[in-house]
Design an enzyme around this catalytic site. Structure first.
Site, PDB file in Angstrom:
ATOM      1  N   CYS A 112     -14.595 -42.764  14.675  1.00  0.00           N
ATOM      2  CA  CYS A 112     -14.605 -43.786  13.625  1.00  0.00           C
ATOM      3  C   CYS A 112     -15.989 -44.407  13.465  1.00  0.00           C
ATOM      4  O   CYS A 112     -16.730 -44.548  14.434  1.00  0.00           O
ATOM      5  CB  CYS A 112     -13.637 -44.894  13.970  1.00  0.00           C
ATOM      6  N   ARG A 155     -18.471 -39.222  10.844  1.00  0.00           N
ATOM      7  CA  ARG A 155     -17.774 -39.605  12.073  1.00  0.00           C
ATOM      8  C   ARG A 155     -16.250 -39.523  11.945  1.00  0.00           C
ATOM      9  O   ARG A 155     -15.535 -39.572  12.948  1.00  0.00           O
ATOM     10  CB  ARG A 155     -18.096 -41.063  12.416  1.00  0.00           C
ATOM     11  N   TRP A 211     -11.136 -41.758  12.190  1.00  0.00           N
ATOM     12  CA  TRP A 211     -10.696 -40.506  12.800  1.00  0.00           C
ATOM     13  C   TRP A 211      -9.525 -40.922  13.684  1.00  0.00           C
ATOM     14  O   TRP A 211      -9.708 -41.581  14.707  1.00  0.00           O
ATOM     15  CB  TRP A 211     -11.826 -39.898  13.628  1.00  0.00           C
ATOM     16  N   ASN A 269     -13.589 -48.746  16.781  1.00  0.00           N
ATOM     17  CA  ASN A 269     -13.834 -47.348  17.151  1.00  0.00           C
ATOM     18  C   ASN A 269     -13.518 -47.242  18.630  1.00  0.00           C
ATOM     19  O   ASN A 269     -14.091 -47.976  19.435  1.00  0.00           O
ATOM     20  CB  ASN A 269     -15.305 -47.007  16.869  1.00  0.00           C
ATOM     21  N   GLY A 270     -12.590 -46.351  19.006  1.00  0.00           N
ATOM     22  CA  GLY A 270     -12.259 -46.200  20.422  1.00  0.00           C
ATOM     23  C   GLY A 270     -10.754 -46.222  20.618  1.00  0.00           C
ATOM     24  O   GLY A 270      -9.991 -46.003  19.689  1.00  0.00           O
ATOM     25  N   GLU A 275     -20.325 -19.338  20.799  1.00  0.00           N
ATOM     26  CA  GLU A 275     -20.714 -20.240  19.709  1.00  0.00           C
ATOM     27  C   GLU A 275     -20.281 -19.665  18.358  1.00  0.00           C
ATOM     28  O   GLU A 275     -19.804 -20.404  17.477  1.00  0.00           O
ATOM     29  CB  GLU A 275     -22.232 -20.473  19.767  1.00  0.00           C
ATOM     30  N   LYS A 315     -17.850 -21.590  15.802  1.00  0.00           N
ATOM     31  CA  LYS A 315     -18.232 -21.897  14.412  1.00  0.00           C
ATOM     32  C   LYS A 315     -17.165 -21.404  13.448  1.00  0.00           C
ATOM     33  O   LYS A 315     -16.763 -22.110  12.542  1.00  0.00           O
ATOM     34  CB  LYS A 315     -19.562 -21.236  14.023  1.00  0.00           C
ATOM     35  N   GLU A 373     -13.803 -23.447  13.730  1.00  0.00           N
ATOM     36  CA  GLU A 373     -13.800 -24.852  13.320  1.00  0.00           C
ATOM     37  C   GLU A 373     -13.953 -25.048  11.816  1.00  0.00           C
ATOM     38  O   GLU A 373     -13.453 -26.030  11.285  1.00  0.00           O
ATOM     39  CB  GLU A 373     -14.833 -25.681  14.091  1.00  0.00           C
ATOM     40  N   HIS A 397     -10.587  -6.367  30.897  1.00  0.00           N
ATOM     41  CA  HIS A 397      -9.729  -7.092  31.840  1.00  0.00           C
ATOM     42  C   HIS A 397      -8.643  -7.873  31.106  1.00  0.00           C
ATOM     43  O   HIS A 397      -8.087  -8.827  31.656  1.00  0.00           O
ATOM     44  CB  HIS A 397     -10.590  -8.009  32.715  1.00  0.00           C
ATOM     45  N   LYS A 424     -17.806 -35.738  13.907  1.00  0.00           N
ATOM     46  CA  LYS A 424     -19.031 -35.628  14.701  1.00  0.00           C
ATOM     47  C   LYS A 424     -19.126 -36.874  15.568  1.00  0.00           C
ATOM     48  O   LYS A 424     -18.574 -37.899  15.224  1.00  0.00           O
ATOM     49  CB  LYS A 424     -20.215 -35.591  13.728  1.00  0.00           C
TER      50      LYS A 424
HETATM   51  C1  F6R Z   1     -19.350 -27.850  17.065  1.00  0.00           C
HETATM   52  C2  F6R Z   1     -19.821 -29.183  17.393  1.00  0.00           C
HETATM   53  C3  F6R Z   1     -19.267 -29.838  18.614  1.00  0.00           C
HETATM   54  C4  F6R Z   1     -20.357 -30.656  19.323  1.00  0.00           C
HETATM   55  C5  F6R Z   1     -19.741 -31.452  20.485  1.00  0.00           C
HETATM   56  C6  F6R Z   1     -20.784 -32.205  21.277  1.00  0.00           C
HETATM   57  O1  F6R Z   1     -19.963 -27.373  15.916  1.00  0.00           O
HETATM   58  O2  F6R Z   1     -20.609 -29.770  16.695  1.00  0.00           O
HETATM   59  O3  F6R Z   1     -18.699 -28.906  19.479  1.00  0.00           O
HETATM   60  O4  F6R Z   1     -21.353 -29.797  19.778  1.00  0.00           O
HETATM   61  O5  F6R Z   1     -18.804 -32.358  19.972  1.00  0.00           O
HETATM   62  O6  F6R Z   1     -21.449 -33.136  20.501  1.00  0.00           O
HETATM   63  P1  F6R Z   1     -22.833 -33.724  20.950  1.00  0.00           P
HETATM   64  O7  F6R Z   1     -23.811 -32.618  20.946  1.00  0.00           O
HETATM   65  O8  F6R Z   1     -23.160 -34.779  19.927  1.00  0.00           O
HETATM   66  O9  F6R Z   1     -22.631 -34.299  22.320  1.00  0.00           O
END
Ligand code: F6R
Length: 607
Positions: free
Chosen positions: A2, A27, A74, A98-99, A479, A483, A486, A502, A602
Site C-alpha cells: 500500500c 505499490r 494492496w 500500510n502493513g 528469472e 517473468k 508474473e 530427475h 512492487k
Molecule cells: C519480480 C519482482 C520481485 C522483486 C522482489 C524483491 O519481477 O520484481 O520478485 O524482485 O519483490 O523486491 P526488491 O528487489 O525491491 O527487494
C-alpha cells in the site's frame, strides 16, 4: 504494498493527493481513496480498482479541504472492494495504513464489546476505533494516538487526521517505511520520496518506532516512549515530473530498452575505462579479510544474488551462502563473526530482506546493501551501500533493476577477487573490458525484439513453459520463468538443465515450449545434451545462444536467437534481456496488464 500520502496544506488537497497516489500506484492498485477535513467533519471518496476510478469519482463529486490523506491499496485483510478501501473512518478519526496489525482480532473484539461498530473487514479499522475511543475518553488527539500506538502489534505506516483539527496530522512507523516532507508553510507525509516529489524534495525519514506530530509549520518526531527526537533532513534527487513511458506502450518496455543506458551508468560509477580497474565506494572493513559471504534477497533480486554466488565462488574463490529472505530470517542461521552479509533489493524496503539485514547486523556481520533507492531503509541501516543506477523502476516486473544489480555484483566480484589475490591484474582487466562492452552488446540483443515477438505468438498458446540453464545461466532460467508467470499468468518453471532427468522431464511433450539459456561457456556441451534429451521426448526448444551454439542446435531448436559471443562472465547480464522480451511480448499478446499484473505489487513491505 500500500502507498500512503498526507498533506497539511494551504491549497485544495484532493488533486495533490491524487497526484501523489499516481506516483505510488506501483505499490498497489486494487482500490484507492482519499479523505479530507471539511468544517467540523471528515469526508472521503473511495473506489475499487485502479486509481483512474477514484479520479473519475472525484470529477463527479469533488472533495474540498486543505488537509487530507490518501491511499492506494494492496489487500491484506479483506477483499479489494470499496467497503475495504482506505481511508477508514468513524466520522471523528480517519486513517490510512500500510502493513498488518497482527493483534487486530483481539482489539476488534475489545472495541466491539465497548460498543464500536465496524464497517469493513480490515485490520486497519481497529486503529480508527482505538484512537477514537481514547480521544472520547478525555485525552487530546495526540495523547490518544500515542496510547493507541502502544497497543498495536505488527507492521505499520499510518497517517491519521482528526475532525476539527485543521492543523494536525499524525504519522507513525513500525516496520513499514514513511517520510515527512517539508513545504513552504505546509507539511506532507508519504511512503517514499517519489510520492512527494511533486510537492517537495526535502524529507526526513521516520525511524523504526517513531511517530510524528505534523503541523503546517513543522514536525515533532517522538519515540514510542514519548521522547522528542531529531531526524535529519535529506534532499532527494528525484524530479517532480511524472515519469513517462517515452515512445513505449508500457513502462516495462521502456525499462527493458533503457538497459544499455543504465547498465552503462552503473558501470561508469565503478569501473575506470582507462585502467580497466574496478573501484568500489569506501567500505568500513577490508574485503581481503572476508572469509564467507551471505547473500539474502527476494524474488528477482534473489536470482541476481544466485548469479553472484557463481561469480564470487568461481572468480573470487570465496564461499557464499544464499537464501531467500523469508526463509533466512526464521531459520536461525549460524554466522561467523566478520562475515560479509549482502542484501540485494531494488526498493530497499522489502520487509523480509530488512528483517534478515537486522539479524545479520546483530550477529557480527559487515552489512552491505545493494539498492536502487539510496534513501531506503536498508540503505540507511547498512554499514555500506552499493547502488544500482537504474533510476525509478515503475513496471512491477523487475527488469533494469535486475541487470544493473548483476552489473554491480560483477564489479563487486572483481573487487573481492583482487582483494583476496584470487585474480591476476591481466584477467581483471580482461573481465572489466568485457563488462565495459556490455552496454553495446545489450543494444545488439535488443535488436532481436521483433523476432522474439514472433516467437511469443507461439509461446502464448502454451499452458506450461520450461526454462533450462546451467551454471550462472540457471538463475537466468529461474528469472525467465518468473517473468513469464508474473505478467502473462502462464505456468512456467526454471530448472537447472542437469536436473531435468530427475523428474521434470516427465512434463515434456510437444505442447511444452522449453526455453534454453545456453551461452558459449564451458557447460555448453552439457546443455546441448540436455536439449537432445528434450527433443527426443517431443519438447519444442527455443534456444538463446551465440552463433556457435545456435549452429550446433540448429536441428533441435524450433526457434533460436543468436546473441553476441561474449566472455561467459558477462553472459548472465545479456541473456536476461531476451527472457524479459519474451515474457513482455507474450503478456502483450495475451492482453494482460503488463505494468500492474494481478495480485502483485512492487515494494513488498509486509512479510
Ligand atoms: C519480480 C519482482 C520481485 C522483486 C522482489 C524483491 O519481477 O520484481 O520478485 O524482485 O519483490 O523486491 P526488491 O528487489 O525491491 O527487494
Amino acid at each position: 504494498m500500500c502507498g500512503i500520502i498526507g498533506v497539511v496544506g494551504l491549497q485544495d488537497a484532493a488533486p495533490r493527493l491524487v497526484d501523489g497516489l499516481k506516483r505510488l500506484e506501483y505499490r498497489g492498485y486494487d482500490s484507492a481513496g482519499i479523505a479530507t477535513l471539511i468544517g467540523d467533519g471528515i469526508d472521503r471518496r473511495r473506489a475499487e480498482g485502479k486509481l483512474v476510478n477514484l479520479a473519475n469519482r472525484l470529477k463527479e463529486d469533488p472533495l474540498p479541504g486543505t488537509v487530507g490523506i490518501g491511499h492506494t491499496r494492496w489487500a491484506t485483510h479483506g477483499v479489494p472492494t470499496e467497503r475495504n478501501a482506505h481511508p477508514h473512518t468513524d466520522g471523528r478519526v480517519a486513517v490510512v495504513h500500510n502493513g498488518i496489525i497482527e493483534n487486530y482480532a483481539t482489539l476488534r473484539a475489545e472495541l466491539q464489546a465497548a460498543g464500536c461498530e465496524f464497517r469493513s473487514d480490515t485490520d486497519t479499522e481497529t486503529v480508527v476505533h482505538l484512537i477514537s475511543h481514547y480521544w472520547q475518553n478525555g485525552v487530546d488527539p495526540v495523547a490518544a494516538t500515542h496510547k493507541a500506538l502502544k497497543r498495536l502489534e505488527g507492521a505499520f505506516a499510518l497517517a491519521i487526521i482528526f475532525t476539527g483539527e485543521h492543523n494536525l496530522m499524525i504519522a507513525a512507523r513500525k516496520g513499514s517505511p514513511l517520510a515527512v516532507g517539508y513545504g513552504d508553510g505546509e507539511m506532507y507525509i508519504g511512503s517514499d520520496a517519489l510520492a512527494l516529489s511533486h510537492l517537495t524534495n526535502r524529507l526526513s525519514y521516520l525511524e523504526e518506532g517513531d511517530w510524528a506530530v505534523v503541523r503546517r509549520d513543522g514536525v515533532e518526531f517522538r519515540t514510542l516512549g514519548g521522547d522528542v527526537v531529531e531526524r535529519a533532513v535529506h534532499v532527494s534527487a528525484l524530479s517532480g515530473a511524472m515519469i513517462g513511458k517515452g515512445e513505449h506502450r508500457h513502462y516495462m518496455a521502456k525499462e527493458i530498452f533503457e538497459q544499455p543506458q543504465v547498465i552503462g551508468d552503473s558501470l561508469n560509477a565503478l569501473v575506470n575505462p582507462s585502467t580497466r580497474a574496478v573501484s568500489l565506494p569506501d567500505l568500513p572493513f577490508d574485503l581481503a579479510t572476508v572469509r564467507r559471504v551471505t547473500i539474502v534477497a527476494c524474488g528477482t533480486s534473489y536470482y541476481a544474488g544466485l548469479v553472484a554466488k557463481y561469480w564470487l565462488e568461481s572468480v573470487a574463490r570465496v564461499p557464499v551462502d544464499i537464501d531467500v529472505a523469508s526463509e533466512f530470517r526464521y531459520r536461525e542461521p549460524v554466522l561467523e563473526d566478520g562475515g560479509l552479509a549482502l542484501f540485494i533489493s531494488q526498493s530497499g524496503e522489502t520487509a523480509d530482506t530488512l528483517a534478515a539485514l537486522r539479524y545479520c547486523k546483530e550477529h557480527g556481520q559487515h552489512v552491505v546493501s545493494l539498492v536502487n533507492v539510496p534513501e531506503s531503509t536498508m540503505a540507511r541501516e547498512s554499514h555500506a551501500i552499493l547502488q544500482t543506477l537504474a533510476g525509478p523502476e515503475i513496471g512491477v516486473a523487475s527488469t533494469k533493476a535486475f541487470t544493473t544489480q548483476l552489473t554491480v555484483l560483477a564489479c563487486l566480484t572483481l573487487a573481492v577477487a583482487r582483494a583476496r589475490g584470487a585474480i591476476s591484474a591481466a584477467r581483471e582487466a580482461e573481465l572489466s573490458q568485457a563488462l565495459i562492452e556490455v552496454p553495446a552488446r545489450a543494444g545488439e540483443v535488443l535488436n532481436h525484439d521483433e523476432r522474439i515477438r514472433a516467437i511469443a505468438e507461439d509461446v502464448m498458446l502454451a499452458r506450461d513453459v520450461l526454462y533450462l540453464g546451467r551454471g550462472a545461466s540457471y538463475p537466468i532460467a529461474l528469472e525467465g520463468a518468473l517473468k513469464l508467470k508474473e505478467i502473462s499468468y502462464i505456468h512456467a518453471e526454471g530448472y537447472a538443465a542437469g536436473e531435468m532427468k530427475h523428474g521434470p522431464i516427465a512434463l515434456i511433450d510437444d505442447s511444452v515450449p522449453v526455453v534454453v539459456i545456453a551461452p558459449g561457456d564451458s557447460l555448453l556441451d552439457k546443455t546441448i545434451s540436455n536439449v537432445q534429451e528434450t527433443v527426443a521426448r517431443g519438447g519444442r526448444v527455443i534456444a538463446f545462444s551465440d552463433a556457435d551454439g545456435v549452429e550446433r542446435m540448429k536441428d533441435s531448436a524450433v526457434y533460436s536467437i543468436t546473441l553476441p559471443a561474449v566472455d561467459p562472465f558477462v553472459a548472465p547480464i545479456l541473456y536476461a534481456i531476451p527472457v524479459q522480451l519474451l515474457a513482455y511480448h507474450v503478456a502483450v499478446l495475451k492482453g494482460t496488464d503488463v505494468d500492474q499484473p494481478r495480485n502483485l505489487a512492487k515494494s513488498v513491505t509486509v512479510e
